[in-house]
Design a protein around this motif. Structure first.
Motif, short mmCIF file in Angstrom:
data_model
loop_
_atom_site.label_atom_id
_atom_site.label_comp_id
_atom_site.label_asym_id
_atom_site.label_seq_id
_atom_site.Cartn_x
_atom_site.Cartn_y
_atom_site.Cartn_z
N ARG A 141 40.21 28.92 47.62
CA ARG A 141 40.05 29.76 48.81
C ARG A 141 38.83 30.67 48.73
N THR A 142 38.34 31.08 49.90
CA THR A 142 37.23 32.01 50.02
C THR A 142 37.76 33.41 50.34
N VAL A 143 36.88 34.38 50.35
CA VAL A 143 37.27 35.75 50.69
C VAL A 143 37.85 35.81 52.09
N GLU A 144 37.27 35.04 53.01
CA GLU A 144 37.73 35.04 54.41
C GLU A 144 39.16 34.53 54.56
N GLN A 145 39.65 33.81 53.56
CA GLN A 145 41.01 33.26 53.61
C GLN A 145 42.03 34.13 52.90
N MET A 146 41.62 35.32 52.47
CA MET A 146 42.54 36.22 51.79
C MET A 146 43.62 36.73 52.73
N THR A 147 44.77 37.09 52.15
CA THR A 147 45.88 37.68 52.89
C THR A 147 46.10 39.11 52.42
N LEU A 148 46.99 39.82 53.12
CA LEU A 148 47.32 41.19 52.72
C LEU A 148 47.91 41.20 51.31
N ARG A 149 48.75 40.23 51.00
CA ARG A 149 49.33 40.16 49.66
C ARG A 149 48.24 40.04 48.59
N ASP A 150 47.23 39.22 48.89
CA ASP A 150 46.11 39.06 47.96
C ASP A 150 45.40 40.39 47.72
N GLY A 151 45.18 41.14 48.81
CA GLY A 151 44.52 42.43 48.70
C GLY A 151 45.29 43.41 47.83
N VAL A 152 46.62 43.41 47.99
CA VAL A 152 47.46 44.30 47.19
C VAL A 152 47.44 43.89 45.72
N VAL A 153 47.56 42.58 45.46
CA VAL A 153 47.55 42.08 44.08
C VAL A 153 46.25 42.46 43.39
N MET A 154 45.13 42.27 44.06
CA MET A 154 43.84 42.58 43.44
C MET A 154 43.64 44.09 43.30
N GLY A 155 44.27 44.85 44.19
CA GLY A 155 44.21 46.30 44.07
C GLY A 155 44.91 46.79 42.81
N PHE A 156 46.09 46.24 42.53
CA PHE A 156 46.81 46.61 41.31
C PHE A 156 46.10 46.08 40.07
N ALA A 157 45.46 44.93 40.19
CA ALA A 157 44.68 44.41 39.07
C ALA A 157 43.51 45.33 38.75
N GLN A 158 42.86 45.86 39.78
CA GLN A 158 41.77 46.81 39.56
C GLN A 158 42.29 48.07 38.87
N ALA A 159 43.50 48.50 39.22
CA ALA A 159 44.06 49.73 38.64
C ALA A 159 44.26 49.60 37.13
N MET A 160 44.47 48.38 36.64
CA MET A 160 44.65 48.20 35.20
C MET A 160 43.40 48.59 34.43
N ALA A 161 42.25 48.59 35.12
CA ALA A 161 40.99 48.92 34.46
C ALA A 161 40.88 50.40 34.12
N LEU A 162 41.87 51.20 34.50
CA LEU A 162 41.91 52.59 34.06
C LEU A 162 42.02 52.67 32.54
N ILE A 163 42.50 51.58 31.93
CA ILE A 163 42.57 51.49 30.48
C ILE A 163 41.28 50.84 29.98
N PRO A 164 40.47 51.55 29.21
CA PRO A 164 39.23 50.94 28.69
C PRO A 164 39.54 49.66 27.92
N GLY A 165 38.76 48.63 28.17
CA GLY A 165 38.98 47.35 27.51
C GLY A 165 39.51 46.30 28.46
N VAL A 166 40.15 46.73 29.56
CA VAL A 166 40.68 45.78 30.53
C VAL A 166 39.55 45.19 31.36
N SER A 167 38.70 46.04 31.94
CA SER A 167 37.57 45.67 32.79
C SER A 167 37.98 45.62 34.25
N ARG A 168 37.27 46.41 35.06
CA ARG A 168 37.54 46.43 36.50
C ARG A 168 37.26 45.04 37.11
#
Length: 277
Positions: A141-168
């Motif tokens: 899939r492309t960015v244009e095919q993303m859903t709201l669920r995808d946006g939430v999942v990637m948002g929480f994945a980004q939050a894990m980067a608060l721990i150094p070593g994970v990577s945003r």
């Protein structure tokens, strides 16, 4: 802070911010190995302003299109049905987890989370997670095919980067691959998603980085400006390189690099060559 340290850390920030190898982890490791001190989470946050400025310029047309579409969508139902309108909302919603968790765990992020045992462990663990996502993610899939669920999942994945070593970028690219985005789409969206959170974090950290009573080496205003400028210039080039790389290659090179670095740091810690805190 010495000028050498400011210059080296600015370069490291620019090189590693957009690669899925953790810029905050690298700044922590390089500071300890070569300068025997931690530059601190605030220094990291402020230099990230330089790399995010590179994102703003590199993706200026995309960002302008998303912003104008988002505002137009409030008054136009037809615009609200476009992919750009949805993506703009996904970026906003996806920013909430890292913003909320960053506020709640602010003190831990600046202290215990910078322990090198934790940094090296997350480098290794999330190398494996990235490898699994690369191997088994559909990548259709492309960015244009993303859903709201995808946006939430990637948002929480980004939050894990608060721990150094994970990577945003590593967290969001891994999540993107896992939910079916192709590599180029996952990388592109990770850049856009980082903009609000990184700018907010950097701006709020400016007073802290110049707090003379704080721990670690204190940079001068000139050193902070130069380090951020270096991060901007190098970061801009890194964006172009990464987008070209992921369009043609797998992310396994970053997996192997993370494993090698994480295990090396663990070895140095075990041997007593470097201190964990």
């Amino acid at each position: 802070m010495s000028w050498l340290q400011a210059l080296v850390l600015g370069l490291v920030q620019g090189l590693t911010e957009f690669l899925p190898i953790s810029s905050s982890g690298h700044l922590r490791i390089v500071s300890e190995l070569f300068f025997d001190s931690d530059a601190g989470a605030s220094f990291t946050a402020v230099t990230q302003l330089g790399t995010e400025l590179a994102v703003l310029i590199f993706f200026a047309k995309d960002i302008w299109r998303l912003l104008t579409t988002w505002f137009r969508g409030f008054a136009d139902a037809e615009v609200r049905r476009t992919a750009d309108y949805r993506i703009a909302w996904y970026v906003i919603i996806g920013t909430l987890p890292i913003g909320l968790l960053g506020l709640v765990f602010k003190d831990e992020i600046r202290t215990g989370a910078r322990n090198l045992w934790l940094v090296s462990t997350t480098l290794v663990v999330f190398a494996v997670v990235l490898a699994v996502a690369e191997r088994f993610g559909p990548q259709r899939r492309t960015v244009e095919q993303m859903t709201l669920r995808d946006g939430v999942v990637m948002g929480f994945a980004q939050a894990m980067a608060l721990i150094p070593g994970v990577s945003r970028s590593g967290g969001t690219i891994t999540a993107g691959l896992a939910i079916g985005l192709n590599r180029a789409a996952a990388a592109r969206y990770s850049f856009l998603l980082a903009i609000p959170a990184v700018f907010a974090s950097g701006i709020f950290s400016i007073p802290d980085v110049f707090e003379r009573s704080g721990p670690g080496p204190q940079p001068s205003v000139a050193q902070m400006v130069v380090a951020t400028a270096i991060a901007f210039a190098v970061g801009y080039a890194t964006i172009a390189w990464l987008l070209n790389w992921v369009a043609k290659h797998s992310v396994y090179v970053f997996v192997w690099y993370r494993l090698a670095l994480g295990l090396t740091v663990m070895g140095l810690l075990s041997a007593g060559v470097v201190n964990a805190t």
